[in-house]
Structures are given as C-alpha cells and as structure tokens.
Scaffold this motif. Sequence first.
Motif, PDB file in Angstrom:
ATOM      1  N   MET A   1       2.974 -13.381  -5.285  1.00 43.30           N
ATOM      2  CA  MET A   1       3.461 -13.013  -3.968  1.00 43.30           C
ATOM      3  C   MET A   1       4.945 -12.685  -4.058  1.00 43.30           C
ATOM      4  O   MET A   1       5.725 -13.396  -4.666  1.00 43.30           O
ATOM      5  CB  MET A   1       3.226 -14.169  -3.008  1.00 43.30           C
ATOM      6  CG  MET A   1       3.838 -13.935  -1.673  1.00 43.30           C
ATOM      7  SD  MET A   1       2.869 -14.715  -0.409  1.00 43.30           S
ATOM      8  CE  MET A   1       3.886 -14.377   0.966  1.00 43.30           C
ATOM      9  N   ARG A   2       5.301 -11.605  -3.425  1.00 41.21           N
ATOM     10  CA  ARG A   2       6.694 -11.165  -3.429  1.00 41.21           C
ATOM     11  C   ARG A   2       7.512 -11.963  -2.425  1.00 41.21           C
ATOM     12  O   ARG A   2       7.005 -12.421  -1.418  1.00 41.21           O
ATOM     13  CB  ARG A   2       6.789  -9.698  -3.064  1.00 41.21           C
ATOM     14  CG  ARG A   2       6.275  -8.783  -4.125  1.00 41.21           C
ATOM     15  CD  ARG A   2       6.452  -7.347  -3.667  1.00 41.21           C
ATOM     16  NE  ARG A   2       6.019  -6.450  -4.704  1.00 41.21           N
ATOM     17  CZ  ARG A   2       6.848  -5.687  -5.393  1.00 41.21           C
ATOM     18  NH1 ARG A   2       8.121  -5.713  -5.152  1.00 41.21           N
ATOM     19  NH2 ARG A   2       6.392  -4.894  -6.322  1.00 41.21           N
ATOM     20  N   VAL A   3       8.791 -12.061  -2.731  1.00 39.16           N
ATOM     21  CA  VAL A   3       9.729 -12.755  -1.862  1.00 39.16           C
ATOM     22  C   VAL A   3      10.814 -11.765  -1.483  1.00 39.16           C
ATOM     23  O   VAL A   3      11.223 -10.929  -2.288  1.00 39.16           O
ATOM     24  CB  VAL A   3      10.362 -13.962  -2.605  1.00 39.16           C
ATOM     25  CG1 VAL A   3      11.352 -14.677  -1.733  1.00 39.16           C
ATOM     26  CG2 VAL A   3       9.279 -14.904  -3.081  1.00 39.16           C
ATOM     27  N   GLN A   4      11.291 -11.849  -0.239  1.00 42.92           N
ATOM     28  CA  GLN A   4      12.366 -10.957   0.173  1.00 42.92           C
ATOM     29  C   GLN A   4      13.633 -11.254  -0.604  1.00 42.92           C
ATOM     30  O   GLN A   4      13.933 -12.398  -0.915  1.00 42.92           O
ATOM     31  CB  GLN A   4      12.627 -11.091   1.674  1.00 42.92           C
ATOM     32  CG  GLN A   4      11.595 -10.389   2.510  1.00 42.92           C
ATOM     33  CD  GLN A   4      12.084 -10.159   3.930  1.00 42.92           C
ATOM     34  OE1 GLN A   4      12.950 -10.847   4.419  1.00 42.92           O
ATOM     35  NE2 GLN A   4      11.504  -9.174   4.580  1.00 42.92           N
ATOM     36  N   LYS A   5      14.375 -10.196  -0.907  1.00 46.83           N
ATOM     37  CA  LYS A   5      15.636 -10.297  -1.626  1.00 46.83           C
ATOM     38  C   LYS A   5      16.761  -9.837  -0.703  1.00 46.83           C
ATOM     39  O   LYS A   5      16.628  -8.837  -0.004  1.00 46.83           O
ATOM     40  CB  LYS A   5      15.638  -9.414  -2.886  1.00 46.83           C
ATOM     41  CG  LYS A   5      14.487  -9.666  -3.816  1.00 46.83           C
ATOM     42  CD  LYS A   5      14.654 -10.950  -4.555  1.00 46.83           C
ATOM     43  CE  LYS A   5      13.522 -11.119  -5.566  1.00 46.83           C
ATOM     44  NZ  LYS A   5      13.705 -12.220  -6.437  1.00 46.83           N
ATOM     45  N   SER A   6      17.846 -10.539  -0.720  1.00 44.90           N
ATOM     46  CA  SER A   6      18.995 -10.185   0.104  1.00 44.90           C
ATOM     47  C   SER A   6      19.731  -9.003  -0.519  1.00 44.90           C
ATOM     48  O   SER A   6      20.105  -9.044  -1.698  1.00 44.90           O
ATOM     49  CB  SER A   6      19.942 -11.381   0.216  1.00 44.90           C
ATOM     50  OG  SER A   6      21.154 -10.991   0.806  1.00 44.90           O
ATOM     51  N   THR A   7      19.954  -7.951   0.281  1.00 44.47           N
ATOM     52  CA  THR A   7      20.684  -6.797  -0.236  1.00 44.47           C
ATOM     53  C   THR A   7      22.142  -7.155  -0.496  1.00 44.47           C
ATOM     54  O   THR A   7      22.747  -6.643  -1.441  1.00 44.47           O
ATOM     55  CB  THR A   7      20.604  -5.607   0.732  1.00 44.47           C
ATOM     56  OG1 THR A   7      21.042  -6.021   2.020  1.00 44.47           O
ATOM     57  CG2 THR A   7      19.196  -5.073   0.822  1.00 44.47           C
ATOM     58  N   ALA A  87       7.480  -6.802   3.748  1.00 47.24           N
ATOM     59  CA  ALA A  87       7.173  -6.695   5.175  1.00 47.24           C
ATOM     60  C   ALA A  87       5.803  -6.061   5.392  1.00 47.24           C
ATOM     61  O   ALA A  87       5.029  -6.505   6.253  1.00 47.24           O
ATOM     62  CB  ALA A  87       8.252  -5.888   5.885  1.00 47.24           C
ATOM     63  N   LEU A  88       5.476  -5.031   4.620  1.00 41.61           N
ATOM     64  CA  LEU A  88       4.167  -4.382   4.748  1.00 41.61           C
ATOM     65  C   LEU A  88       3.044  -5.336   4.352  1.00 41.61           C
ATOM     66  O   LEU A  88       2.019  -5.418   5.038  1.00 41.61           O
ATOM     67  CB  LEU A  88       4.117  -3.124   3.888  1.00 41.61           C
ATOM     68  CG  LEU A  88       2.812  -2.347   3.917  1.00 41.61           C
ATOM     69  CD1 LEU A  88       2.525  -1.838   5.330  1.00 41.61           C
ATOM     70  CD2 LEU A  88       2.867  -1.192   2.936  1.00 41.61           C
ATOM     71  N   ALA A  89       3.240  -6.072   3.270  1.00 44.03           N
ATOM     72  CA  ALA A  89       2.218  -7.035   2.838  1.00 44.03           C
ATOM     73  C   ALA A  89       2.032  -8.126   3.892  1.00 44.03           C
ATOM     74  O   ALA A  89       0.902  -8.538   4.170  1.00 44.03           O
ATOM     75  CB  ALA A  89       2.607  -7.653   1.504  1.00 44.03           C
ATOM     76  N   GLN A  90       3.125  -8.566   4.484  1.00 49.39           N
ATOM     77  CA  GLN A  90       3.033  -9.594   5.532  1.00 49.39           C
ATOM     78  C   GLN A  90       2.302  -9.054   6.752  1.00 49.39           C
ATOM     79  O   GLN A  90       1.483  -9.745   7.351  1.00 49.39           O
ATOM     80  CB  GLN A  90       4.441 -10.076   5.920  1.00 49.39           C
ATOM     81  CG  GLN A  90       4.438 -11.191   6.923  1.00 49.39           C
ATOM     82  CD  GLN A  90       3.811 -12.463   6.379  1.00 49.39           C
ATOM     83  OE1 GLN A  90       3.980 -12.787   5.217  1.00 49.39           O
ATOM     84  NE2 GLN A  90       3.087 -13.166   7.217  1.00 49.39           N
ATOM     85  N   GLN A  91       2.597  -7.805   7.106  1.00 51.71           N
ATOM     86  CA  GLN A  91       1.933  -7.187   8.253  1.00 51.71           C
ATOM     87  C   GLN A  91       0.432  -7.059   7.998  1.00 51.71           C
ATOM     88  O   GLN A  91      -0.385  -7.344   8.882  1.00 51.71           O
ATOM     89  CB  GLN A  91       2.545  -5.818   8.519  1.00 51.71           C
ATOM     90  CG  GLN A  91       1.958  -5.102   9.715  1.00 51.71           C
ATOM     91  CD  GLN A  91       2.589  -3.735   9.914  1.00 51.71           C
ATOM     92  OE1 GLN A  91       3.425  -3.295   9.118  1.00 51.71           O
ATOM     93  NE2 GLN A  91       2.181  -3.055  10.960  1.00 51.71           N
ATOM     94  N   LEU A  92       0.049  -6.638   6.797  1.00 52.63           N
ATOM     95  CA  LEU A  92      -1.372  -6.505   6.474  1.00 52.63           C
ATOM     96  C   LEU A  92      -2.066  -7.867   6.458  1.00 52.63           C
ATOM     97  O   LEU A  92      -3.204  -7.993   6.913  1.00 52.63           O
ATOM     98  CB  LEU A  92      -1.537  -5.812   5.126  1.00 52.63           C
ATOM     99  CG  LEU A  92      -1.130  -4.344   5.079  1.00 52.63           C
ATOM    100  CD1 LEU A  92      -1.215  -3.814   3.662  1.00 52.63           C
ATOM    101  CD2 LEU A  92      -1.981  -3.517   6.026  1.00 52.63           C
ATOM    102  N   THR A  93      -1.370  -8.887   5.959  1.00 51.72           N
ATOM    103  CA  THR A  93      -1.934 -10.234   5.947  1.00 51.72           C
ATOM    104  C   THR A  93      -2.131 -10.743   7.369  1.00 51.72           C
ATOM    105  O   THR A  93      -3.168 -11.324   7.697  1.00 51.72           O
ATOM    106  CB  THR A  93      -1.015 -11.191   5.166  1.00 51.72           C
ATOM    107  OG1 THR A  93      -0.843 -10.671   3.853  1.00 51.72           O
ATOM    108  CG2 THR A  93      -1.599 -12.580   5.095  1.00 51.72           C
TER     109      THR A  93
END
Length: 111
Positions: A1-7, A87-93
């Motif tokens: 599972m991917r984790v968000q990274k801070s820009t 974000a897309l993966a979270q939305q699909l989940t």
Amino acid sequence: MRVQKSTGVSFILAFLFGPLGLLYVSKLWGSLLSLGCFYFLIASDAPFTSMGSFVDVFIFFAWWSVAWIVCLILSVVLATRNNKKVALAQQLTDEARHQETLAALEGRQNV
C-alpha cells in the motif's frame, strides 16, 4: 500500500542531499541519479587534479548544478504523482466499500 509523501519534505531532502534525497520519494529514481552522479564524479577527475583546466572545472560544476536542479524538480513531480495515485486508490477503495455496504443492505431488505 502506498503512503502519501510530503512535497515540501521531498523538496528539502533533494535540496540538501541531491539525488540521495530522491530516495524518500522513489527508490528507483534516487538510485539511478545517485549512481549516475557518482559515476560522473569518478569519471571526471578534472576538479581534483592540479592539471584540470578552468573549462574542465566549469563543465564539472555546471553539470553538477544541472543534476541538482533536475533532482529538485523531479522530487516535487514524483511526490505529486505519488499523492495522486494514493488519492485515487483511496477513492476506489472507498467506493468499493460503499458498494459492499449497499449490497449488504439490499440483502437484508430482501430477507
């Protein structure tokens, strides 16, 4: 599972550590650019020899500066791309869970 990274963190790490800072965002790009910069450092010994001409030293530092700037831009682009995928993966989940909940509720109503 991917984790968000801070820009912001990715930019600061790339600013401070160059290609090594990319490892925060992408192990592939961080490794490739780190190896490429290391190879260039070893292959061009002009800045480290007393016989290196001014042009050789200038080309070395110009290339190194360009590589550093590419790392800065790439760190922000990769962090943004990663966050969009998360974000897309979270939305699909979330959508799949919503469909499961609706199906379960319909099953209860039919009984």
